[in-house]
Design a protein around this motif. Structure first.
Motif, PDB file in Angstrom:
ATOM      1  N   VAL A 105       0.850  -1.196   0.000  1.00  0.00           N
ATOM      2  CA  VAL A 105       0.000   0.000   0.000  1.00  0.00           C
ATOM      3  C   VAL A 105       0.882   1.242   0.000  1.00  0.00           C
ATOM      4  O   VAL A 105       0.694   2.167  -0.808  1.00  0.00           O
ATOM      5  N   LEU A 106       1.860   1.281   0.888  1.00  0.00           N
ATOM      6  CA  LEU A 106       2.762   2.421   0.959  1.00  0.00           C
ATOM      7  C   LEU A 106       3.634   2.522  -0.295  1.00  0.00           C
ATOM      8  O   LEU A 106       3.946   3.624  -0.759  1.00  0.00           O
ATOM      9  N   ARG A 107       4.003   1.387  -0.838  1.00  0.00           N
ATOM     10  CA  ARG A 107       4.847   1.382  -2.033  1.00  0.00           C
ATOM     11  C   ARG A 107       4.162   2.085  -3.206  1.00  0.00           C
ATOM     12  O   ARG A 107       4.807   2.752  -4.015  1.00  0.00           O
ATOM     13  N   HIS A 108       2.826   1.941  -3.267  1.00  0.00           N
ATOM     14  CA  HIS A 108       2.077   2.536  -4.373  1.00  0.00           C
ATOM     15  C   HIS A 108       1.432   3.872  -4.027  1.00  0.00           C
ATOM     16  O   HIS A 108       0.707   4.454  -4.842  1.00  0.00           O
ATOM     17  N   LEU A 109       1.685   4.370  -2.842  1.00  0.00           N
ATOM     18  CA  LEU A 109       1.140   5.654  -2.434  1.00  0.00           C
ATOM     19  C   LEU A 109       1.776   6.778  -3.253  1.00  0.00           C
ATOM     20  O   LEU A 109       2.994   6.797  -3.452  1.00  0.00           O
ATOM     21  N   ASP A 110       0.954   7.704  -3.713  1.00  0.00           N
ATOM     22  CA  ASP A 110       1.447   8.859  -4.463  1.00  0.00           C
ATOM     23  C   ASP A 110       2.504   9.579  -3.621  1.00  0.00           C
ATOM     24  O   ASP A 110       2.220  10.030  -2.511  1.00  0.00           O
ATOM     25  N   PRO A 111       3.725   9.694  -4.120  1.00  0.00           N
ATOM     26  CA  PRO A 111       4.799  10.286  -3.314  1.00  0.00           C
ATOM     27  C   PRO A 111       4.562  11.752  -2.942  1.00  0.00           C
ATOM     28  O   PRO A 111       5.140  12.249  -1.982  1.00  0.00           O
ATOM     29  N   MET A 137       1.492  13.003  -2.205  1.00  0.00           N
ATOM     30  CA  MET A 137       0.232  13.157  -1.484  1.00  0.00           C
ATOM     31  C   MET A 137       0.472  13.354   0.016  1.00  0.00           C
ATOM     32  O   MET A 137       1.124  12.537   0.661  1.00  0.00           O
ATOM     33  N   PRO A 138      -0.101  14.410   0.591  1.00  0.00           N
ATOM     34  CA  PRO A 138       0.027  14.622   2.034  1.00  0.00           C
ATOM     35  C   PRO A 138      -0.987  13.781   2.803  1.00  0.00           C
ATOM     36  O   PRO A 138      -2.194  14.010   2.718  1.00  0.00           O
ATOM     37  N   VAL A 139      -0.509  12.801   3.524  1.00  0.00           N
ATOM     38  CA  VAL A 139      -1.362  11.955   4.358  1.00  0.00           C
ATOM     39  C   VAL A 139      -0.620  11.657   5.657  1.00  0.00           C
ATOM     40  O   VAL A 139       0.604  11.817   5.741  1.00  0.00           O
ATOM     41  N   ARG A 140      -1.362  11.228   6.654  1.00  0.00           N
ATOM     42  CA  ARG A 140      -0.753  10.816   7.917  1.00  0.00           C
ATOM     43  C   ARG A 140      -1.058   9.349   8.148  1.00  0.00           C
ATOM     44  O   ARG A 140      -2.224   8.937   8.113  1.00  0.00           O
ATOM     45  N   VAL A 141      -0.024   8.568   8.391  1.00  0.00           N
ATOM     46  CA  VAL A 141      -0.162   7.123   8.561  1.00  0.00           C
ATOM     47  C   VAL A 141       0.258   6.726   9.968  1.00  0.00           C
ATOM     48  O   VAL A 141       1.406   6.964  10.377  1.00  0.00           O
ATOM     49  N   TYR A 142      -0.670   6.125  10.705  1.00  0.00           N
ATOM     50  CA  TYR A 142      -0.373   5.538  12.011  1.00  0.00           C
ATOM     51  C   TYR A 142      -0.238   4.033  11.829  1.00  0.00           C
ATOM     52  O   TYR A 142      -1.139   3.388  11.269  1.00  0.00           O
ATOM     53  N   THR A 143       0.849   3.477  12.286  1.00  0.00           N
ATOM     54  CA  THR A 143       1.048   2.043  12.087  1.00  0.00           C
ATOM     55  C   THR A 143       1.933   1.444  13.173  1.00  0.00           C
ATOM     56  O   THR A 143       2.747   2.140  13.786  1.00  0.00           O
ATOM     57  N   ASN A 144       1.767   0.157  13.390  1.00  0.00           N
ATOM     58  CA  ASN A 144       2.686  -0.604  14.252  1.00  0.00           C
ATOM     59  C   ASN A 144       3.621  -1.448  13.399  1.00  0.00           C
ATOM     60  O   ASN A 144       4.368  -2.269  13.917  1.00  0.00           O
ATOM     61  N   ASN A 145       3.568  -1.255  12.086  1.00  0.00           N
ATOM     62  CA  ASN A 145       4.328  -2.039  11.126  1.00  0.00           C
ATOM     63  C   ASN A 145       5.711  -1.416  10.926  1.00  0.00           C
ATOM     64  O   ASN A 145       5.849  -0.380  10.279  1.00  0.00           O
ATOM     65  N   VAL A 146       6.737  -2.047  11.472  1.00  0.00           N
ATOM     66  CA  VAL A 146       8.094  -1.501  11.395  1.00  0.00           C
ATOM     67  C   VAL A 146       8.587  -1.451   9.945  1.00  0.00           C
ATOM     68  O   VAL A 146       9.351  -0.560   9.569  1.00  0.00           O
ATOM     69  N   GLY A 147       8.113  -2.365   9.125  1.00  0.00           N
ATOM     70  CA  GLY A 147       8.517  -2.368   7.721  1.00  0.00           C
ATOM     71  C   GLY A 147       8.087  -1.129   6.968  1.00  0.00           C
ATOM     72  O   GLY A 147       8.620  -0.821   5.898  1.00  0.00           O
ATOM     73  N   ALA A 148       7.132  -0.376   7.519  1.00  0.00           N
ATOM     74  CA  ALA A 148       6.645   0.837   6.868  1.00  0.00           C
ATOM     75  C   ALA A 148       7.724   1.911   6.781  1.00  0.00           C
ATOM     76  O   ALA A 148       7.684   2.779   5.897  1.00  0.00           O
ATOM     77  N   ILE A 149       8.689   1.873   7.680  1.00  0.00           N
ATOM     78  CA  ILE A 149       9.741   2.900   7.712  1.00  0.00           C
ATOM     79  C   ILE A 149      10.496   2.928   6.385  1.00  0.00           C
ATOM     80  O   ILE A 149      10.755   3.995   5.811  1.00  0.00           O
ATOM     81  N   GLN A 150      10.832   1.773   5.871  1.00  0.00           N
ATOM     82  CA  GLN A 150      11.565   1.694   4.613  1.00  0.00           C
ATOM     83  C   GLN A 150      10.704   2.136   3.436  1.00  0.00           C
ATOM     84  O   GLN A 150      11.173   2.833   2.526  1.00  0.00           O
TER      85      GLN A 150
END
Length: 275
Positions: A128-134, A136-149
């Motif tokens: 999901v994050l990989r395909h997110l428009d670079p 686009m201003p959004v705020r993502v709350y997650t416990n997924n450590v892989g999201a950092i990369q």
């Protein structure tokens, strides 16, 4: 005239042979068909086996009591072996990458500027994050450590929920994670189920994951969106996160049988097929 009678006799002979199948033989055939096709209709089974639809319904009731399938509107779906533990993160990372990529792309297309999101742990969430428009201003709350990369180079704001690091899922969990969740009310939540079924809903083998996902659903003030590969359907674990009716939108892949889609829509669940 003689030829017609011969055909009738042949047809009747086939019907009688099917009628002579023992219940155990019918049950085995139904199980084999479901394992191959994942879903099947009562009318089709009745025609294939030459018995009444009432007989087929009784067969399905018996197999459901044995935990081998789930009955649905007009048929049944395959039920996998019970899920007793979570697969390691590295193993899941290698499973169905192309399908997860398709689902992730479809999910990312639903995100709008200035959205606030819950993003669950799970490898599909990374796509999901990989395909997110670079831009686009959004705020993502997650416990997924892989999201950092995955968030690098994007305008999105990533807030990693605090807690204890759990290497099995490459995520954060615990009381601090739960306390933080209680203070957030996002517009959308993207959840990735370990298992999903008509009867048991969304399930997981982990107590902490079940509590976390329930909190995400409860705190979300907009859509609860579930991203599910075809492999998660019919899989059931011990802990129920939520009934399937709690899902506002389900994103699946093209390998989920059409009958499954029909039964989901019959429950009033909006379904998008990623391709």
């Amino acid at each position: 005239m003689v030829e017609d009678n011969g055909k009738t006799a042949k047809s009747n002979g086939q019907h009688n042979n099917s009628d002579q199948l023992l219940p155990a033989e019918r049950h085995m055939r139904i199980r084999d068909l479901l394992q191959e096709r994942l879903t099947i209709r009562v009318a089709e089974l009745s025609e294939m086996m030459g018995v009444s639809e009432m007989t087929i319904r009784r067969d399905l009731e018996t197999l459901e009591r044995q935990g081998l399938l789930e009955r649905t509107y007009g048929g049944a779906v395959y039920r996998q072996e019970r899920m007793t533990h979570e697969e390691p993160y590295e193993t899941r990372l290698k499973e169905l990458p192309d399908i997860k990529d398709q689902i992730g792309r479809k999910a990312a297309s639903l995100i709008e500027p200035h959205d606030t999101l819950f993003l669950h742990s799970g490898t599909t969430a990374l796509y999901v994050l990989r395909h997110l428009d670079p831009d686009m201003p959004v705020r993502v709350y997650t416990n997924n450590v892989g999201a950092i990369q995955e968030i690098k180079g994007k305008r999105a704001e990533l807030i990693l929920l605090g807690g204890e690091y759990r290497p099995e899922t490459h995520s954060m969990e615990g009381s601090l994670t739960m306390e933080t969740l209680q203070e957030i009310h996002p517009k959308k939540a993207f959840l990735i189920p370990d298992g999903i079924s008509f009867r048991d809903g969304i399930t997981t083998p982990s107590f902490t994951e079940a509590a976390l996902e329930r909190a995400m659903i409860q705190q979300t003030r907009g859509q609860v969106i579930v991203l599910a590969t075809h492999s998660s359907f019919g899989r059931v674990a011990d802990l129920v996160v939520a009934p399937i009716e709690k899902v506002d939108l389900l994103i699946v892949d093209h390998k989920l049988p059409e009958e499954y889609l029909h039964d989901l829509k019959a429950l009033g669940i909006r379904v998008l097929v990623a391709d």
